[in-house]
Design an enzyme around this catalytic site. Structure first.
Site, PDB file in Angstrom:
ATOM      1  N   ASP A 118       0.806  -1.219   0.000  1.00 57.01           N
ATOM      2  CA  ASP A 118       0.000   0.000   0.000  1.00 57.01           C
ATOM      3  C   ASP A 118       0.845   1.278   0.000  1.00 57.01           C
ATOM      4  OD1 ASP A 118      -2.404   1.508   0.341  1.00 57.01           O
ATOM      5  OD2 ASP A 118      -2.038   1.593   2.497  1.00 57.01           O
ATOM      6  N   GLU A 163       3.587  -8.081   7.071  1.00 59.82           N
ATOM      7  CA  GLU A 163       2.388  -8.768   6.599  1.00 59.82           C
ATOM      8  C   GLU A 163       2.636  -9.828   5.536  1.00 59.82           C
ATOM      9  OE1 GLU A 163      -0.947  -6.204   5.883  1.00 59.82           O
ATOM     10  OE2 GLU A 163      -0.794  -5.321   7.879  1.00 59.82           O
ATOM     11  N   TYR A 201      -6.746  -3.323  12.075  1.00 57.60           N
ATOM     12  CA  TYR A 201      -7.502  -2.079  11.860  1.00 57.60           C
ATOM     13  C   TYR A 201      -8.941  -2.225  12.318  1.00 57.60           C
ATOM     14  CZ  TYR A 201      -3.393  -0.301   9.634  1.00 57.60           C
ATOM     15  OH  TYR A 201      -2.108   0.144   9.423  1.00 57.60           O
ATOM     16  N   GLU A 256       0.592  -1.723  14.089  1.00 56.16           N
ATOM     17  CA  GLU A 256      -0.222  -0.829  13.259  1.00 56.16           C
ATOM     18  C   GLU A 256      -1.650  -0.809  13.764  1.00 56.16           C
ATOM     19  OE1 GLU A 256      -0.187  -1.482   8.999  1.00 56.16           O
ATOM     20  OE2 GLU A 256       1.990  -1.760   8.983  1.00 56.16           O
TER      21      GLU A 256
HETATM   22  C1  GCB Z   1      -1.358  -2.434   6.563  1.00 53.00           C
HETATM   23  C2  GCB Z   1      -0.039  -2.306   5.908  1.00 53.00           C
HETATM   24  C3  GCB Z   1       0.295  -0.871   5.536  1.00 53.00           C
HETATM   25  C4  GCB Z   1      -0.947  -0.188   4.979  1.00 53.00           C
HETATM   26  C5  GCB Z   1      -2.012  -0.179   6.047  1.00 53.00           C
HETATM   27  C6  GCB Z   1      -3.305   0.481   5.548  1.00 53.00           C
HETATM   28  O1  GCB Z   1      -1.656  -3.392   7.224  1.00 53.00           O
HETATM   29  O2  GCB Z   1       1.008  -2.859   6.652  1.00 53.00           O
HETATM   30  O3  GCB Z   1       1.324  -0.887   4.583  1.00 53.00           O
HETATM   31  O4  GCB Z   1      -0.687   1.097   4.526  1.00 53.00           O
HETATM   32  O5  GCB Z   1      -2.305  -1.496   6.402  1.00 53.00           O
HETATM   33  O6  GCB Z   1      -3.513   1.646   5.799  1.00 53.00           O
HETATM   34  O7  GCB Z   1      -4.071  -0.207   4.882  1.00 53.00           O
END
Ligand code: GCB
Length: 681
Positions: free
Chosen positions: A220, A470, A523, A559
């Site tokens: 990403d 990941e 997330y 994250e």
């Molecule tokens: C993740 C990735 C990161 C992305 C992030 C996102 O899990 O490690 O590279 O930018 O999510 O914001 O989707």
């Protein structure tokens, strides 16, 4: 050779995409082959000390405006075949000016250059002083070129290197004209395929004019390319200090420091009469006072002792963080003939870890940090000292003590900044979103770690190696693959723990058992249960607990976050608004505080420090907006909340002082819920 393989592979991939039956066969073949992976020996790095001037060395930069040509995407080898490196590029093709260092993608207004796939060419002229031609050697060093580089000096091949974000160098003594004009030509290939680190795919797709070549990748962030970091020419004596490795230790009460060193020499004096060489090493403190010195034996390995040492401490863990000594190395031949002098900053500290704690200088660490990117408007991933200085000021303003170099090695200049400012680094190699585990990839993945450890092993700020972000660690062969990668990294450096940022559920994961510390990305309220702020806290607690139960190792959250459009305000909180990001953070803080009571939870890392560019998708409005700062490095609302938390943690965990402006005055009233100045913390 590499080029041919790369281009062959690419052709192979293009084919595979256009002929679906062949694709199926290849896929099955690839899958079967991928199951068999061997732990092969790989080539290791040499030299690569950061270029520094000294009594015996001179350094020049070749940064500036170069000439630039984009190759035809359908004919990426044309420049090689037609010998564009034999003369000025402008004699083969019309050139445009291109800054170095910088990514080339966003410099012009052309979509064709922004999205270009394949090779581009750079050249420039430069003078080399006549004096450099006498009795010394000259080296050419690139901080990084993404992804693959081929370099010629005056039309003759000088060096090639594969892997973005990592330095490479070569001797050019014999290729240069002294006291005269020289030409350097660089061909850079940005194509990512299934065996590059990171992986990508190239396909041929129909467009309105016929067909076009498309680079796709699952990670990403935008695949910026070009000469991303400085290009240096530097001199060394004929026999010179090629490598220095230091390892530091502290006595039980942190009062005496030791610096173990090992020096490698390159040059004829060493080869002919190795036992006549010796090194004198001195350590100077910040005031320039000598605090230790030693004369080595002929093996150039030994140890220095610093009494009343000032250990290297992270920011906010001590009132004088980032204390660096200067190690001066003087290399002598027989009869006290001075050959070479090199100076290196050294921070003296220890790291240790158990299944519940991670300690620096004997004190437990609680990480409060970020995942970041090297990313900026216009210059892309190109080194920018102004931006780097601003970023470190923001890190300190917000009270962070760490970041992860997601998802690739950052510039050496930023590593030096982190050493100075006491910011701890989880140093990540460029392996991101690995989705199949084949032999070529394994070898390159190990090589990326070898190059990274070789480059960064002397930085006190580096406290952990991250071997991937990941990867699909639920796959069958992830177990063997990560066993090889982790053990290899450990064999390169046993003084730092190893982690990887994992996103598969803990039940499915097959890599964690090979790590020392578990990092997980999740997330909640964003990708899972979007908008549900009431589904964050318990889920974070139970996921972290699940990881700890499965592996009995320290755990950190590497994250979490939410995309946030600066200036969008919606009350009650709604996705993409500043209110939502603030609330998401707050729900995580609650979980982290519950987890902190269990000793094995050792840190929290927001995704992301600043907004950054990604490939074009309908889920990204002008890029990834999960930054706490905008791409222009201004705070969003959540930055102020995060600042209060990070300093509150610093105060509680490390007894740090907090800034006077941490809280805005509200009212002169008491009560447990009214926080109006820092005394309330
Ligand atoms: C993740 C990735 C990161 C992305 C992030 C996102 O899990 O490690 O590279 O930018 O999510 O914001 O989707």
């Amino acid at each position: 050779m590499h080029l041919t393989i790369n281009l062959k592979c690419r052709k192979f991939e293009i084919w595979a995409f256009s002929l679906s039956s062949l694709f199926l066969v290849c896929y099955i073949l690839k899958f079967t082959l991928a199951l068999i992976i061997l732990n092969k020996e790989i080539e290791t790095s040499r030299g690569m000390l950061y270029p520094r001037e000294s009594e015996t060395r001179e350094v020049r930069t070749l940064d500036g405006i170069w000439n630039f040509v984009r190759s035809d995407e359908t004919n990426p080898t044309q420049g090689i075949r037609d010998g564009w490196f034999k003369d000025d590029l402008s004699k083969s093709m019309p050139t445009i000016p291109m800054p170095v260092p910088a990514s080339y993608n966003d410099i012009t207004t052309e979509q064709t250059l922004r999205d270009h796939v394949g090779t581009v060419w750079y050249d420039r002229k430069f003078f080399v002083p006549r004096s450099w031609g006498q009795d010394q050697r000259v080296w050419l060093r690139f901080g990084s070129v993404h992804y693959e580089a081929y370099v010629w000096i005056n039309g003759r091949s000088a060096v090639k290197h594969e892997m973005g974000h990592l330095p490479f160098e070569t001797e050019v003594t014999h290729l240069l004209k002294y006291g005269a004009e020289n030409r350097i030509t660089v061909m850079c290939d940005n194509a990512l395929i299934q065996t590059t680190v990171p992986q990508g795919k190239i396909s041929e797709v129909a467009n309105d004019e016929g067909v076009t070549i498309i680079q796709s990748y699952t990670f990403d962030f935008f695949n910026y390319a070009g000469i991303h970091r400085s290009v240096h020419l530097y001199t060394t004596p004929k026999t010179f200090i090629e490598e220095v490795e230091v390892k530091t230790n502290l006595s039980q009460n942190n009062s005496v420091g030791t610096v173990d060193y090992s020096i490698t020499v390159n040059g004829t004096a060493a080869n002919e009469a190795e036992n006549t060489l010796l090194a004198r090493l001195q350590i100077y403190n910040r005031e320039g006072v000598q605090v230790a010195n030693v004369t080595s034996d002929s093996k150039l390995v030994g140890s220095l002792q610093v009494d009343n040492v000032k250990p290297w401490w992270p920011y906010l863990m001590h009132s004088d963080p980032g204390y660096l000594y200067e190690l001066e190395i003087r290399l002598y031949a027989a009869k006290e003939q001075l050959l070479d002098v090199y100076r290196l900053k050294v921070g003296i500290r220890t790291l240790s870890w158990t299944n519940t704690t991670f300690l620096i200088n004997g004190k437990p660490i609680y990480f409060r940090g970020f995942g970041r990117h090297e990313d900026a408007d216009v210059r892309g991933r190109g080194l920018d000292n102004a931006l780097m200085a601003r970023d470190f000021n923001l890190l300190k303003w917000i009270g962070a003590n760490a970041y992860r170099t997601s998802h690739y090695p950052y510039s050496e200049e930023s590593m030096q900044f982190a050493d100075q400012h006491g910011i701890m680094i989880i140093d990540e190699c460029p392996s991101v979103d690995t989705e199949n585990f084949n032999q070529v990839l394994l070898d390159r993945h190990k090589s990326s770690l070898e190059q990274l450890v070789h480059r960064d092993r002397n930085h006190p700020s580096v406290v952990m190696w991250s071997i991937a972000n990941e990867p699909r660690t639920g796959q069958v062969n992830a177990d063997t693959y990560f066993q090889f990668v982790a053990n290899y990294t450990r064999s390169l450096d046993s003084t730092r723990p190893i982690t990887a940022a994992i996103a598969v559920p803990s039940n499915d994961d097959k890599a964690g058992r090979h790590l020392d510390i578990i990092s997980f990305n999740r997330y909640n309220a964003w990708y899972s249960n979007t908008g549900r702020l009431d589904m964050v806290t318990q889920r974070v607690i139970s996921e972290a607990t699940g990881w700890n139960k499965k592996y009995d190792k320290p755990v950190l959250m590497s994250e979490y976050g939410a995309d946030t459009l600066e200036g969008l305000h919606l009350q009650p909180a709604f996705v993409w608004s500043e209110e939502f990001q603030t609330e998401v953070f707050s729900r995580h803080f609650k979980a982290f505080d519950a987890l902190r009571r269990q000793k094995w939870f050792i840190g929290e890392f927001v995704w992301n420090f600043a907004d950054f560019k990604t490939a074009q998708t309908y889920t990204r409005v002008g890029g990834n907006k999960k930054g706490v700062f905008t791409r222009a490095r201004q705070p969003k609302a959540a930055a102020h909340l995060l600042r209060q938390r990070y300093f509150a943690l610093g105060r509680e965990v490390d007894q740090c002082n907090v800034p006077n402006d941490l809280f805005t005055y509200i009212a002169d009233v008491g009560g447990s819920n009214v926080k109006h100045d820092s005394a309330d913390l």
